[in-house]
Design a protein around this motif. Structure first.
Motif, mmCIF file in Angstrom:
data_model
loop_
_atom_site.group_PDB
_atom_site.id
_atom_site.type_symbol
_atom_site.label_atom_id
_atom_site.label_comp_id
_atom_site.label_asym_id
_atom_site.label_seq_id
_atom_site.Cartn_x
_atom_site.Cartn_y
_atom_site.Cartn_z
ATOM 1 N N UNK A 162 24.082 5.452 41.949
ATOM 2 C CA UNK A 162 24.648 4.071 41.774
ATOM 3 C C UNK A 162 24.773 3.913 40.101
ATOM 4 N N UNK A 163 25.619 3.163 39.688
ATOM 5 C CA UNK A 163 25.951 2.919 38.089
ATOM 6 C C UNK A 163 24.576 2.078 37.720
ATOM 7 N N UNK A 164 24.316 2.083 36.646
ATOM 8 C CA UNK A 164 23.120 2.041 35.803
ATOM 9 C C UNK A 164 23.283 1.693 34.518
ATOM 10 N N UNK A 165 22.731 0.468 33.883
ATOM 11 C CA UNK A 165 22.825 0.132 32.634
ATOM 12 C C UNK A 165 21.559 -0.277 31.892
ATOM 13 N N UNK A 166 21.542 -0.973 30.624
ATOM 14 C CA UNK A 166 20.479 -1.564 30.007
ATOM 15 C C UNK A 166 19.254 -0.551 30.027
ATOM 16 N N UNK A 167 19.551 0.565 29.416
ATOM 17 C CA UNK A 167 18.360 1.756 29.531
ATOM 18 C C UNK A 167 17.784 1.721 28.124
ATOM 19 N N UNK A 168 16.472 1.579 28.043
ATOM 20 C CA UNK A 168 15.775 1.566 26.571
ATOM 21 C C UNK A 168 14.395 2.080 27.107
ATOM 22 N N UNK A 169 13.836 2.739 25.824
ATOM 23 C CA UNK A 169 12.696 3.357 25.917
ATOM 24 C C UNK A 169 11.649 2.711 25.455
ATOM 25 N N UNK A 170 10.443 2.607 25.897
ATOM 26 C CA UNK A 170 9.253 2.179 25.150
ATOM 27 C C UNK A 170 8.626 3.100 23.913
ATOM 28 N N UNK A 171 8.535 2.387 22.894
ATOM 29 C CA UNK A 171 8.242 3.301 21.569
ATOM 30 C C UNK A 171 6.821 3.859 21.619
ATOM 31 N N UNK A 172 5.973 3.589 22.336
ATOM 32 C CA UNK A 172 4.638 4.035 22.539
ATOM 33 C C UNK A 172 4.425 4.549 24.055
ATOM 34 N N UNK A 173 3.480 5.449 23.976
ATOM 35 C CA UNK A 173 2.757 6.038 25.320
ATOM 36 C C UNK A 173 2.183 4.817 25.958
ATOM 37 N N UNK A 174 2.864 4.959 27.534
ATOM 38 C CA UNK A 174 1.974 3.859 28.477
ATOM 39 C C UNK A 174 1.100 4.863 29.646
ATOM 40 N N UNK A 175 0.303 4.234 30.243
ATOM 41 C CA UNK A 175 -0.052 4.732 31.583
ATOM 42 C C UNK A 175 1.033 4.859 32.694
ATOM 43 N N UNK A 176 1.188 6.130 33.242
ATOM 44 C CA UNK A 176 2.419 6.432 34.104
ATOM 45 C C UNK A 176 1.604 5.848 35.520
ATOM 46 N N UNK A 177 2.303 6.070 36.508
ATOM 47 C CA UNK A 177 2.126 5.412 37.933
ATOM 48 C C UNK A 177 0.641 6.334 38.256
ATOM 49 N N UNK A 178 0.316 7.645 37.928
ATOM 50 C CA UNK A 178 -0.479 8.428 37.990
ATOM 51 C C UNK A 178 -1.958 8.030 36.963
ATOM 52 N N UNK A 179 -1.467 7.127 36.048
ATOM 53 C CA UNK A 179 -2.596 7.075 34.927
ATOM 54 C C UNK A 179 -2.697 8.080 33.600
ATOM 55 N N UNK A 180 -1.674 8.929 33.827
ATOM 56 C CA UNK A 180 -1.618 9.874 32.710
ATOM 57 C C UNK A 180 -0.647 9.264 31.519
ATOM 58 N N UNK A 181 -1.006 9.367 30.284
ATOM 59 C CA UNK A 181 -0.134 8.941 29.427
ATOM 60 C C UNK A 181 1.226 9.570 29.589
#
Length: 361
Positions: A162-181
């Motif tokens: 599928x087409x995809x737009x408006x991609x942007x990264x967070x500037x800091x680490x966050x917890x992933x779905x598994x809890x890891x940075x």
């Protein structure tokens, strides 16, 4: 499908935007800007100067990404000094027989890996596809290629179709779905495939019954990226976090600048579109683009904890009402200069404006 943000929350987002004026308009003498300058990224150079990375559009809707030094007077951005093009649609996957473009950049400095990461949209033979480039000096940019979304059996679909737009990264680490940075990014898939296969319509993932373009989050493994920056293109764990909800976003929503860490959590400025519903990824004349805001939970940014019921900035001035696509306010960058924060935004797909972001007391 129950989203993680379907919990008790408020519509009170204690921030506001105040427009300051136009910072950049198309140069009528430059053929590369014949159809406008818009939707910029920003980055701080090693020289301590702030740089703007506008999308510049030549005749035939061919977009490139330029670089310009921001002129600051008394702590306020007031203009730019043009410095040329940093990215053109030179790769075969960035253009088709009758279209081409590298569009709508966002830049995030990812401190854990010491790189500026530019997300952009490659307008190639299969429509808009998200892609990445990286830089250490904000001058030279190295393509990493298109983003690839890992298969997720629970979605029963392939996000890469599928087409995809408006991609942007967070500037800091966050917890992933598994809890890891983890390194997180926002994206916006579009399910309507009529543009490619007439009559196909929209095919949404399992459990998603709203086919309007919405904001999703995905994750990248930090250790993989430390070994090889190209791993930034490999995204897993995607899920929808916010769908159109308010009156100013009845047609679609999409992420704006990189989320900003604030005392309440992550402040995400976004655009909301009302009026004419777009078909596929095509521009919808008669639509209205406004800037809204939401707060994401600091510990788990999949959770929306507050959302603005009204836009923070809506089209009002001549530059915002009239242009290549009228009635558009489209925020794409936030920067702090001194103790003030400024938002850079596209105006009617033709010019670039600046507004000040302040917290309500």
């Amino acid at each position: 499908m129950t989203r993680l943000n379907e919990t008790a929350r408020t519509t009170a987002v204690p921030y506001e935007l105040r427009r300051l004026g136009t910072i950049m308009s198309a140069d009528p003498g430059d053929p590369l800007e014949a159809e406008g300058v818009l939707n910029p990224a920003t980055a701080w150079g090693a020289d301590g100067e702030l740089y703007l990375y506008p999308r510049v559009v030549a005749a035939g809707n061919v977009s490139r990404i330029a670089r310009a030094r921001v002129t600051v007077v008394d702590g306020v951005p007031v203009g730019v000094e043009r410095l040329g093009i940093v990215l053109s649609p030179d790769e075969r996957w960035e253009h088709g027989r009758q279209n081409a473009g590298v569009e709508d950049p966002r830049i995030t400095f990812l401190e854990p890996i010491g790189l500026h990461v530019m997300t952009y949209i490659a307008y190639g033979p299969l429509g808009p596809k998200p892609a990445l480039a990286i830089s250490r000096d904000t001058i030279d940019w190295q393509r990493l290629g298109p983003i690839h979304f890992a298969y997720q059996p629970e979605l029963k679909t392939d996000l890469n179709l599928f087409p995809n737009k408006d991609i942007v990264f967070f500037p800091e680490l966050v917890a992933g779905p598994d809890g890891r940075p983890s390194i997180a990014l926002l994206h916006r898939p579009m399910w309507d495939l009529d543009w490619l296969r007439p009559g196909e319509g929209a095919t949404t993932p399992a459990g998603i019954d709203d086919d309007r373009p919405s904001i999703w989050i995905g994750y990248v493994d930090l250790e993989d990226v430390r070994r090889d920056p190209a791993a930034l293109t490999r995204v897993h764990g995607s899920s929808m976090i916010a769908a159109p909800e308010m009156g100013y976003e009845t047609a679609k929503i999409g992420a704006g600048p990189a989320p900003l860490r604030v005392p309440e959590g992550w402040l995400l400025l976004h655009h909301g579109v009302s009026g004419a519903k777009p078909k596929g990824f095509e521009l919808a004349h008669g639509s209205r683009y406004a800037a809204g805001a939401m707060l994401l939970d600091a510990e788990d940014p999949r959770r929306v904890i507050a959302r603005s019921a009204e836009p923070l900035l809506a089209p009002e001035t001549a530059e915002e009402l009239h242009g290549t696509l009228g009635n558009v306010v489209f925020p794409t960058a936030i920067e702090q200069i001194g103790d003030r924060r400024f938002v850079f935004y596209g105006m009617a797909d033709s010019s670039i404006g600046v507004a000040e972001l302040t917290r309500l007391d």
